[in-house]
Design a protein around this motif. Structure first.
Motif, mmCIF file in Angstrom:
data_model
loop_
_atom_site.group_PDB
_atom_site.id
_atom_site.type_symbol
_atom_site.label_atom_id
_atom_site.label_comp_id
_atom_site.label_asym_id
_atom_site.label_seq_id
_atom_site.Cartn_x
_atom_site.Cartn_y
_atom_site.Cartn_z
ATOM 1 N N UNK A 1 -111.238 9.046 -66.004
ATOM 2 C CA UNK A 1 -110.123 9.910 -66.429
ATOM 3 C C UNK A 1 -109.619 10.758 -65.265
ATOM 4 N N UNK A 2 -110.536 11.255 -64.442
ATOM 5 C CA UNK A 2 -110.138 12.038 -63.267
ATOM 6 C C UNK A 2 -109.308 11.180 -62.308
ATOM 7 N N UNK A 3 -109.712 9.943 -62.115
ATOM 8 C CA UNK A 3 -108.989 9.035 -61.224
ATOM 9 C C UNK A 3 -107.597 8.745 -61.772
ATOM 10 N N UNK A 4 -107.493 8.496 -63.063
ATOM 11 C CA UNK A 4 -106.169 8.241 -63.654
ATOM 12 C C UNK A 4 -105.257 9.446 -63.470
ATOM 13 N N UNK A 5 -105.804 10.647 -63.671
ATOM 14 C CA UNK A 5 -105.021 11.879 -63.478
ATOM 15 C C UNK A 5 -104.571 12.029 -62.029
ATOM 16 N N UNK A 6 -105.471 11.780 -61.103
ATOM 17 C CA UNK A 6 -105.129 11.887 -59.680
ATOM 18 C C UNK A 6 -104.011 10.922 -59.304
ATOM 19 N N UNK A 7 -104.106 9.692 -59.773
ATOM 20 C CA UNK A 7 -103.065 8.706 -59.466
ATOM 21 C C UNK A 7 -101.728 9.164 -60.049
ATOM 22 N N UNK A 8 -101.744 9.650 -61.287
ATOM 23 C CA UNK A 8 -100.508 10.109 -61.924
ATOM 24 C C UNK A 8 -99.870 11.263 -61.155
ATOM 25 N N UNK A 9 -100.720 12.075 -60.506
ATOM 26 C CA UNK A 9 -100.229 13.225 -59.732
ATOM 27 C C UNK A 9 -99.931 12.865 -58.277
ATOM 28 N N UNK A 10 -100.152 11.594 -57.923
ATOM 29 C CA UNK A 10 -99.922 11.171 -56.544
ATOM 30 C C UNK A 10 -101.050 11.553 -55.600
ATOM 31 N N UNK A 11 -102.231 11.827 -56.143
ATOM 32 C CA UNK A 11 -103.378 12.247 -55.338
ATOM 33 C C UNK A 11 -104.097 11.089 -54.669
ATOM 34 N N UNK A 12 -105.033 11.449 -53.812
ATOM 35 C CA UNK A 12 -105.810 10.478 -53.042
ATOM 36 C C UNK A 12 -107.098 10.138 -53.791
ATOM 37 N N UNK A 13 -107.307 8.857 -54.076
ATOM 38 C CA UNK A 13 -108.500 8.417 -54.791
ATOM 39 C C UNK A 13 -109.454 7.636 -53.889
#
Length: 187
Positions: free
Chosen positions: A152-164
């Motif tokens: 869930x954290x990874x999905x949120x990061x991707x949605x926000x344009x974050x680095x995974x």
């Protein structure tokens, strides 16, 4: 006796924590094989937004080249809900010892699963416990360093344009980007 581990989940997406659990299970349980079993329709939670076949491909990318790890379609190719008891029953054989690899959250919920007594009868439960988790009789605890990653954290990061990149294997990050997964949809 062949020692087979079964590690199921949504893998939406698979991450470095999943890899750490798989490696710990193979090493500590002396497994001959660890089956990664993507769940198409989890009966105890909402169906994932990511298609089952895509999650299977993400799992393939995550676990590619991991010694002793095999991807299984046993639940993807079965009609109806994905019950762990059915999966274990299909894998059981007189010459096999089965281990069900779960996270601490799933162990806590086990009594609410479909036919939990059959699950316990067919497989030894192996849990990737978090620090401070209580000891449970009859459960193998995988000793491992905790990995701060969640799907869930990874999905949120991707949605926000974050680095995974620190949370998933490189092949998974590439597949997520290539397929436009988890990106925020326009309003």
């Amino acid at each position: 006796m062949t020692r087979i581990g079964v590690f199921g989940g949504q893998f939406d997406p698979p991450h470095n924590g999943h890899l750490a659990v798989a490696r710990a299970a193979i090493r500590q349980l002396g497994l001959d094989r660890l089956l990664i079993v993507p769940t198409p329709r989890p009966p105890h939670r909402p169906e994932p937004e990511t298609a089952a076949e895509m999650r299977y491909e993400l799992a393939r990318a995550a676990f590619a080249g991991e010694p002793g790890v095999e991807l299984s379609r046993i639940e993807l190719d079965r009609d109806g809900p994905s019950y762990t008891a059915d999966t274990l029953a299909a894998l059981a054989a007189p010459d096999r010892t089965l281990y069900l690899v779960v996270g601490a959250d799933q162990l806590a919920a086990l009594d609410g699963w479909h036919r939990p007594d059959q699950v316990r009868a067919l497989a030894t439960i192996a849990v990737a416990a978090r620090p401070g988790a209580p000891h449970v009789d009859g459960v193998e605890v995988l000793a491992m360093e905790p990995v701060d990653a969640s799907s869930s954290k990874i999905r949120e990061l991707v949605a926000e344009g974050g680095d995974i990149s620190a949370l998933v294997p490189p092949a998974v990050a590439i597949a997520i980007a290539r397929n436009g997964l988890y990106a925020q949809t326009p309003c």
